[in-house]
Structures are given as structure tokens and as C-alpha cells.
Motif scaffolding. Sequence first.
Motif, mmCIF file in Angstrom:
data_model
loop_
_atom_site.group_PDB
_atom_site.id
_atom_site.type_symbol
_atom_site.label_atom_id
_atom_site.label_comp_id
_atom_site.label_asym_id
_atom_site.label_seq_id
_atom_site.Cartn_x
_atom_site.Cartn_y
_atom_site.Cartn_z
ATOM 1 N N VAL A 29 0.845 -1.205 -0.061
ATOM 2 C CA VAL A 29 0.057 0.005 0.162
ATOM 3 C C VAL A 29 0.944 1.232 0.038
ATOM 4 O O VAL A 29 0.635 2.301 -0.699
ATOM 5 C CB VAL A 29 -0.761 0.072 1.475
ATOM 6 C CG1 VAL A 29 -1.676 1.417 1.303
ATOM 7 C CG2 VAL A 29 -2.107 -1.177 0.958
ATOM 8 N N LEU A 33 0.900 4.389 -3.143
ATOM 9 C CA LEU A 33 0.781 5.401 -2.556
ATOM 10 C C LEU A 33 1.831 6.674 -3.117
ATOM 11 O O LEU A 33 1.847 7.516 -3.819
ATOM 12 C CB LEU A 33 0.293 5.757 -1.183
ATOM 13 C CG LEU A 33 -0.966 5.222 -0.907
ATOM 14 C CD1 LEU A 33 -0.960 5.447 0.779
ATOM 15 C CD2 LEU A 33 -2.033 5.686 -1.541
ATOM 16 N N PHE A 50 2.077 8.822 -6.460
ATOM 17 C CA PHE A 50 2.081 10.351 -6.139
ATOM 18 C C PHE A 50 3.466 10.896 -6.935
ATOM 19 O O PHE A 50 3.763 11.809 -7.653
ATOM 20 C CB PHE A 50 2.206 10.782 -4.639
ATOM 21 C CG PHE A 50 2.616 12.057 -4.453
ATOM 22 C CD1 PHE A 50 1.734 12.938 -4.609
ATOM 23 C CD2 PHE A 50 3.634 12.241 -3.846
ATOM 24 C CE1 PHE A 50 2.096 14.220 -4.393
ATOM 25 C CE2 PHE A 50 4.169 13.664 -3.646
ATOM 26 C CZ PHE A 50 3.434 14.854 -3.703
ATOM 27 N N CYS A 57 9.026 2.991 -6.548
ATOM 28 C CA CYS A 57 8.636 4.329 -5.855
ATOM 29 C C CYS A 57 9.653 5.089 -5.347
ATOM 30 O O CYS A 57 9.411 6.370 -4.907
ATOM 31 C CB CYS A 57 7.560 3.952 -4.799
ATOM 32 S SG CYS A 57 8.365 3.154 -3.355
#
Length: 347
Positions: free
Chosen positions: A50, A54, A58, A293
Motif C-alpha cells: 500500500v 501511494l 504520487f 517508488c
Amino acid sequence: METFTLDTLSTTDYYYDDSIPLPNHSSFGQPSDPSDSSQGGWVILLVVNVVILLLGVFGNGVVIWIAGLKMKKTVNTTWYLSLAISDFIFCACLPFNIISMVTKEWILGLFMCKFTSFVMFLNMFSSIFLLVVISVDRYVLVVFPVWAQNQRTVRRASVVVVLAWAISVVLSIPSTVFRQVTTDGTTKCFNDYPYRNRHIIVAVSRFVSGFVLPLFIIIFCYSVIILRLRTNRMTRSSKPFRVLTALIAMFFISWLPYHVFIILESGASDQTSLTVIHEGLKISATLASANSCMNPFLYSFMGKDFKQKCWNSFLSTIENAFDEEERSSRSRRTSFSQADSKVHTNV
């Protein structure tokens, strides 16, 4: 277990017609027994996925916005925009993995089973190929500055990016061919290799094409760049090189454990070894997915005075990192061009 994250939904789901029998079905990230430790590990993996979702959506979305819309289109922004798009696509597909982890079975059908596996490998290959392209681009800037000044254009960079993506698509196709869905109490998305040798060939070929060869190319380019810059002492800033070094180091650190466990798994023949390997695969797969990420934050931390500016200047630090990359490229082209001109004049 043949891909990472979404493709690891079934970490032991292999069937070989001429080899070991089908082991116990066990979905990626969910416990195979009700023990507290297994439940705790499953929860941690779920939370990590999760967080990756996110931060990845972003962060890469911000990079796409800055490099694609706010900044002037250059060769450097073309490279990093494409890299951000690759990571964004990967992170955008993580909800499918999270859904499967929560429901503890594959409820999305055969097409999504194949598609999510394809997307995961597309991200792996496109990311490393783009890092290779960026490294070769830096090599050309340093070794052939005059040629680079005349021939290094956004249009040609775009063509190279398209070629990198096309090769990535081709190399990702096997992940769709061997993915199947079966129902045995619960619905599973798994790898159905008809022969053990086929599994080994796919695993080794991916390791060579998606890790070993790119690593050698990058090491060669970096070695030449470092020697040339030390000899000529014509670089004004090492910050762009630190950005690229961090990106490359992060990729290889994230992916090496995964490739090692994949190769070990393809040759394992007993259930005890498979159990240990699959536990390692759960962790290494999550580490590999986390790479997608991290890149936007590496851009930011490599920007000027990030620690002082913090959140309020998150966007500007990314933009500054790209600006400095472009200024450094122009500076190297100019410096080496002047040096070559002096040599020709003296002769």
C-alpha cells in the motif's frame, strides 16, 4: 513464482509434466498457515504494498507532470520522463495485487492474470534498458562531445526510447504465455511451465538480458566516463552523476536478490528448499517492487538544499535536479569541444 509482486501471487504454483508434482498452492504475501508469525508477515507485506502504491503513484506522477508539462523538452527530460512513466504504470497496477492479498485468491480472471504479469516484466525491462540508454548517452557526451552536440536531438532520443520499450514488450511476452488460472479450492493465478527446462531457460534468459548484460554495459560506460573526466578535469558539477549513480545502484540492489531466488527456485527439487526459497522470494519481490517508488525521491534529494527546503519545495527540487542535469550536459559538450578545437589548432 516467476515474476515479482503481481506475478508472485502464487509463489509455489508450478506444474511440470516431467518433473516434481505441483506443490501446495500459496499466494504471494498471504500466510500458508494460521500461525501468528505468518499472519504478521502477511500484514507487513500488505502494508508495504500500500505504501509503495501511494508513494509511487504520487512521486512518479509529479515527475511526469514536471518533466512532461512544466519543463522544456530536452534529451535528458525525455529519458527521465520515460523512466517515470514505466514506474507509474507499475505502481498503478499494484491495486490488483492488494485486492488479491486481501481476498486471498485471484478473482480478476485469466486476462488480468496475464496482463498484470506482462506489466510487471515490462517495468523491469524498460527500467533497466532506459538506465543503460542514459549511461550510454553520458558516455557519448564525454567521449564524443562534438558528435553529441550535432547529433543528440530530442527526436532521436524519442526514437531510442520507443525502441527500448519495443524490446521490453517482446521480452515480456513469455510472462503472458505461461500464466494460467486454476481453481483448486481457491482460484489461483500461476505459472504453468510444461517442462522444468522451459522454466530454467526463461529464468536464466531474463537474468542475463535484464540484469547481467545491462550491468556490464553500465560498468563499461562509467569506467570510461570517470577516467576521461579525471584526465580532462572539465566537469563543473558531479551532482548529475550522483543522481544517475543512485538510480542505477538502487535498481541493482533491489533486483539482485529477486533474480538469485528465481534461479535457485527453478533448480530446486524438494519441498524444504522450495519453502525456504519462497520465503526469500516474498521479501525480494517486495524489495524489487519498492524500486519503482524510490526514483522521484532520489531526484529530490539530489536537488539543491533539499533537506532545508523539505516539503514546500518538493516540486522545485525535482525541477532543479533536471535543470542541473541539462546544464551539466551542455557544459561537458562545450568544454570537450573547446578542448578538441585547441588540439586541432596546435596541430
